[in-house]
Design an enzyme around this catalytic site. Structure first.
Site, PDB file in Angstrom:
ATOM      1  N   ASN A 130      -9.833  46.227 -24.658  1.00 38.68           N
ATOM      2  CA  ASN A 130      -9.370  47.558 -24.263  1.00 38.68           C
ATOM      3  C   ASN A 130      -9.270  48.540 -25.415  1.00 38.68           C
ATOM      4  OD1 ASN A 130      -7.186  45.976 -25.205  1.00 38.68           O
ATOM      5  ND2 ASN A 130      -5.742  47.389 -24.238  1.00 38.68           N
ATOM      6  N   GLY A 157      -4.479  39.544 -25.488  1.00 41.51           N
ATOM      7  CA  GLY A 157      -5.348  39.437 -24.321  1.00 41.51           C
ATOM      8  C   GLY A 157      -4.515  39.119 -23.100  1.00 41.51           C
ATOM      9  N   THR A 195      -4.875  33.577 -20.551  1.00 46.33           N
ATOM     10  CA  THR A 195      -5.628  33.129 -21.740  1.00 46.33           C
ATOM     11  C   THR A 195      -4.656  32.774 -22.857  1.00 46.33           C
ATOM     12  OG1 THR A 195      -7.242  34.773 -21.084  1.00 46.33           O
ATOM     13  CG2 THR A 195      -7.582  33.696 -23.211  1.00 46.33           C
ATOM     14  N   GLU A 198       0.162  38.485 -27.908  1.00 50.09           N
ATOM     15  CA  GLU A 198       0.489  39.797 -27.324  1.00 50.09           C
ATOM     16  C   GLU A 198      -0.286  39.881 -26.015  1.00 50.09           C
ATOM     17  OE1 GLU A 198      -0.968  43.352 -27.067  1.00 50.09           O
ATOM     18  OE2 GLU A 198       0.841  43.230 -25.883  1.00 50.09           O
ATOM     19  N   CYS A 229      -2.152  47.778 -22.528  1.00 47.97           N
ATOM     20  CA  CYS A 229      -1.064  46.878 -22.103  1.00 47.97           C
ATOM     21  C   CYS A 229       0.254  47.624 -21.985  1.00 47.97           C
ATOM     22  CB  CYS A 229      -0.928  45.729 -23.093  1.00 47.97           C
ATOM     23  SG  CYS A 229      -0.669  46.287 -24.762  1.00 47.97           S
ATOM     24  N   GLU A 270       4.342  41.863 -33.724  1.00 41.03           N
ATOM     25  CA  GLU A 270       3.414  42.355 -34.744  1.00 41.03           C
ATOM     26  C   GLU A 270       3.993  43.643 -35.311  1.00 41.03           C
ATOM     27  OE1 GLU A 270      -0.084  42.446 -31.970  1.00 41.03           O
ATOM     28  OE2 GLU A 270      -0.991  41.214 -33.518  1.00 41.03           O
TER      29      GLU A 270
HETATM   30  O1  TXE Z   1      -8.723  39.239 -22.011  1.00 47.22           O
HETATM   31  P1  TXE Z   1      -8.950  37.750 -22.341  1.00 47.22           P
HETATM   32  P2  TXE Z   1      -9.745  40.150 -21.326  1.00 47.22           P
HETATM   33  C1  TXE Z   1      -5.209  41.514 -19.733  1.00 47.22           C
HETATM   34  C2  TXE Z   1      -5.746  42.257 -18.541  1.00 47.22           C
HETATM   35  C3  TXE Z   1      -7.157  41.781 -18.436  1.00 47.22           C
HETATM   36  C4  TXE Z   1      -6.948  40.342 -18.799  1.00 47.22           C
HETATM   37  C5  TXE Z   1      -8.254  39.759 -19.268  1.00 47.22           C
HETATM   38  O2  TXE Z   1      -5.053  41.851 -17.386  1.00 47.22           O
HETATM   39  O3  TXE Z   1      -7.664  41.846 -17.128  1.00 47.22           O
HETATM   40  O4  TXE Z   1      -6.001  40.342 -19.867  1.00 47.22           O
HETATM   41  O5  TXE Z   1      -8.792  40.688 -20.232  1.00 47.22           O
HETATM   42  C6  TXE Z   1     -10.860  35.603 -26.045  1.00 47.22           C
HETATM   43  N1  TXE Z   1      -9.580  30.642 -26.279  1.00 47.22           N
HETATM   44  N2  TXE Z   1      -5.336  42.237 -20.977  1.00 47.22           N
HETATM   45  O6  TXE Z   1     -10.848  39.479 -20.567  1.00 47.22           O
HETATM   46  O7  TXE Z   1      -9.868  37.056 -21.404  1.00 47.22           O
HETATM   47  C7  TXE Z   1     -11.815  36.625 -25.484  1.00 47.22           C
HETATM   48  O8  TXE Z   1     -13.142  36.346 -25.869  1.00 47.22           O
HETATM   49  C8  TXE Z   1      -9.657  31.578 -27.254  1.00 47.22           C
HETATM   50  C9  TXE Z   1      -4.125  42.666 -21.607  1.00 47.22           C
HETATM   51  O9  TXE Z   1     -10.132  41.000 -22.452  1.00 47.22           O
HETATM   52  O10 TXE Z   1      -7.605  37.233 -22.517  1.00 47.22           O
HETATM   53  C10 TXE Z   1     -11.301  37.905 -26.108  1.00 47.22           C
HETATM   54  O11 TXE Z   1     -11.773  38.028 -27.431  1.00 47.22           O
HETATM   55  N3  TXE Z   1     -10.026  32.858 -27.043  1.00 47.22           N
HETATM   56  C11 TXE Z   1      -4.351  42.784 -23.096  1.00 47.22           C
HETATM   57  C12 TXE Z   1      -9.794  37.701 -26.110  1.00 47.22           C
HETATM   58  O12 TXE Z   1      -9.613  36.282 -26.046  1.00 47.22           O
HETATM   59  C13 TXE Z   1     -10.316  33.216 -25.777  1.00 47.22           C
HETATM   60  C14 TXE Z   1      -5.565  43.608 -23.432  1.00 47.22           C
HETATM   61  C15 TXE Z   1      -9.100  38.331 -24.911  1.00 47.22           C
HETATM   62  O13 TXE Z   1      -9.739  37.844 -23.758  1.00 47.22           O
HETATM   63  C16 TXE Z   1     -10.261  32.306 -24.694  1.00 47.22           C
HETATM   64  C17 TXE Z   1      -6.705  43.125 -22.701  1.00 47.22           C
HETATM   65  C18 TXE Z   1      -9.876  30.965 -24.990  1.00 47.22           C
HETATM   66  N4  TXE Z   1      -9.805  30.025 -24.035  1.00 47.22           N
HETATM   67  C19 TXE Z   1      -6.576  42.444 -21.506  1.00 47.22           C
HETATM   68  N5  TXE Z   1     -10.627  32.974 -23.552  1.00 47.22           N
HETATM   69  C20 TXE Z   1      -3.172  43.436 -23.804  1.00 47.22           C
HETATM   70  N6  TXE Z   1      -1.984  42.880 -23.656  1.00 47.22           N
HETATM   71  O14 TXE Z   1      -3.358  44.397 -24.529  1.00 47.22           O
HETATM   72  C21 TXE Z   1     -10.867  34.240 -23.920  1.00 47.22           C
HETATM   73  N7  TXE Z   1     -10.695  34.401 -25.252  1.00 47.22           N
END
Ligand code: TXE
Length: 481
Positions: free
Chosen positions: A150, A226, A230, A248, A282, A461
């Site tokens: 994001n 993320g 995850t 986070e 977020c 953080e």
């Molecule tokens: O996050 P992901 P995404 C939330 C929001 C969104 C959801 C998924 O609801 O729909 O999270 O978003 C890596 N081991 N937020 O797809 O999947 C992945 O490659 C290690 C809130 O972006 O969690 C990426 O680099 N790494 C959030 C990172 O993790 C792994 C902002 C985030 O991916 C992994 C964005 C694994 N098993 C989304 N699986 C906020 N709080 O700001 C994935 N990744």
């Protein structure tokens, strides 16, 4: 077609047998770049490079590290326009937003931590005459920084800068959905004279190379931003090896507006906190609670403000509201709109994909959406949607709205709009979140603790929190006589 490369051992690495993932431009729905689908072989090269670099980097003085990080900051700033264009193209966010938020904050992240390490201090405790304790803090070694799609460069550098500033070597894994500005960072590091292997940028699938990175025995800590699900997976992989983790995660943040608030400011900020970055921050406020006596007026005025949002191509200077980051995410957000209807919600505005013309006709555009008539405890009001879909409902007392606000499993942030000190203190004290904004939103001081509780994450953080996370304390007790 741009080809993205991993940045390992101070250079862009091209392995002939490398497989690639398609990288889409949300504005048009077209593939415009190819991203390395990194394997364990790439990871081992990065680990080896980091291992070779650690003795050099960790033994540099804070001033030497600071000077290099300040150069990185300055070089990103010098290339701000190029980074902003790339970020906008990769994410679908308006170019104006990338130019005024994403890239300047990335510049600031390096500058902030490059200077923070020049002013750190360590505690000493004189137990009794002739006995002194002091605390030494040393870098952890090789750490993983994993970031989401994001705010790609903003959140990637928010982790990398303190990790490097503290003397660690880093393996950064940006989101495969938005890899481009992380790819551009490698060249900046070369120009800044960052020693080779200190920062390694590995692209690829989170569930594949991301998981292997987290589980690698030479990774001492993982800083992750993320999704909550995850984050739980990252914790599951890291825990058996007792790695430090910083998570986070998601949020379902309340925007609480009392009748005694500054009405115009609350109204204007509600649009920003609901729809900035197409609601993909977020910290966005996705549940709006309005004191009953102004509910109807606020609802009407809010809808009029939403109608004025300039929806358009991300590269158009006038655009205020761009495209959703990816087709899968667009589909995820639309399933929540269907869920809201099934739960009895009324769509007051938006609720459907926007039909765009010409090169944007296959882009991922969803109208900003406002929904009312939903109970506080339905799924739409409990689950993170992470898109431009917000609900609105009235409340009568501060106790009632506190119960609604705290009813979710998340605890990241909240914004409260009131001119009454007693009301603001009551809510600030009792809201189960990591950040409470009173009469403002997204106003950030990088020295403050940033992060959430409950399902919004573990740890904080920012400022000293980041520097303490990326170092290991050791207490040394000396008996003089
Ligand atoms: O996050 P992901 P995404 C939330 C929001 C969104 C959801 C998924 O609801 O729909 O999270 O978003 C890596 N081991 N937020 O797809 O999947 C992945 O490659 C290690 C809130 O972006 O969690 C990426 O680099 N790494 C959030 C990172 O993790 C792994 C902002 C985030 O991916 C992994 C964005 C694994 N098993 C989304 N699986 C906020 N709080 O700001 C994935 N990744």
């Amino acid at each position: 077609m741009e080809r993205i490369f991993n940045f390992i051992d101070g250079q862009y690495m091209y392995l002939p047998e490398c497989k690639y993932l398609d990288n889409y431009a949300p504005a048009t729905g077209e593939i415009y770049a190819l991203t390395p689908d990194s394997t364990e072989e790439d990871l081992e090269l990065a680990i080896q490079a980091a291992e070779n670099a650690f003795p050099i980097w960790s033994k540099m003085t804070s001033i030497e590290r600071s000077n290099i990080l300040l150069k990185i900051s300055a070089l990103i700033e010098q290339n701000l326009e190029e980074f902003a264009k790339a970020e906008s193209k990769d994410t679908g966010k308006p170019i104006s937003l990338a130019r005024k938020m994403d890239i300047p904050r990335s510049v600031e992240n390096f500058k902030f931590f490059a200077t923070a390490i020049l002013h750190t201090h360590t505690p000493a405790h004189a137990t009794e005459f002739g006995v002194i304790n002091y605390t030494l803090r040393k870098p952890l070694g090789i750490v993983a920084c994993i970031s989401p799609w994001n705010l790609p460069l903003y959140l990637f550098t928010w982790k990398i800068a303190p990790a490097l500033a503290s003397g660690n070597c880093v393996i950064g894994k940006p989101s495969e959905v938005t890899p481009f500005t992380a790819y551009m960072l490698g060249k900046i590091c070369q120009e800044a004279g960052l020693p080779k292997g200190v920062l390694n940028i590995l692209h690829g699938q989170g569930g594949k190379i991301g998981a292997k990175l987290v589980a690698h025995p030479k990774i001492k800590a993982v800083s992750f931003t993320g999704g909550t699900q995850t984050g739980a997976e990252v914790a599951r992989l890291a825990a058996p090896q007792f790695k430090k983790i910083s998570l986070e995660l998601g949020g379902k943040n309340p925007t609480i507006i009392f009748a005694d608030a500054n009405y115009e400011k609350a109204l204007e900020n509600a649009v920003k906190s609901s729809f900035t970055n197409q609601g993909q921050i977020c910290l966005c406020g996705s549940r709006i609670f309005i004191e009953k006596k102004i509910y109807e007026k606020f609802k009407t005025d809010f809808i009029e403000k939403i109608k004025l949002l300039k929806i358009g191509l991300p590269n158009d200077e006038n655009t205020e509201f761009g495209a959703v980051v990816s087709l899968p995410h667009l589909q995820k957000v639309m399933t929540y709109i269907e869920l809201a209807k099934a739960e009895g919600g009324t769509i007051l505005i938006g609720g459907e994909r926007i039909k765009m013309e010409n090169e944007a006709k296959n882009g991922y555009y969803l109208a900003p959406t406002l929904i009312e008539n939903l109970p506080f405890d339905c799924r739409t009001n409990q689950e993170e949607i992470f898109g431009a879909v917000v609900t609105i409902m009235p409340f009568e007392t501060k106790e009632e709205v506190l119960m609604y606000a705290n009813s979710v499993k998340y605890g990241l942030s909240a914004s409260v709009w009131t001119s009454n000190l007693e009301t603001s203190n009551f809510l600030a004290q009792h809201l189960d979140v990591g950040i409470v904004w009173i009469n403002t939103w997204l106003l950030r001081d990088l020295r403050t603790s940033f992060g959430g509780m409950k399902h919004s994450g573990v740890g904080r953080e920012g400022g000293q929190d980041s520097l303490l996370f990326f170092t290991e304390p050791k207490n040394i007790c000396i008996k003089m006589d």
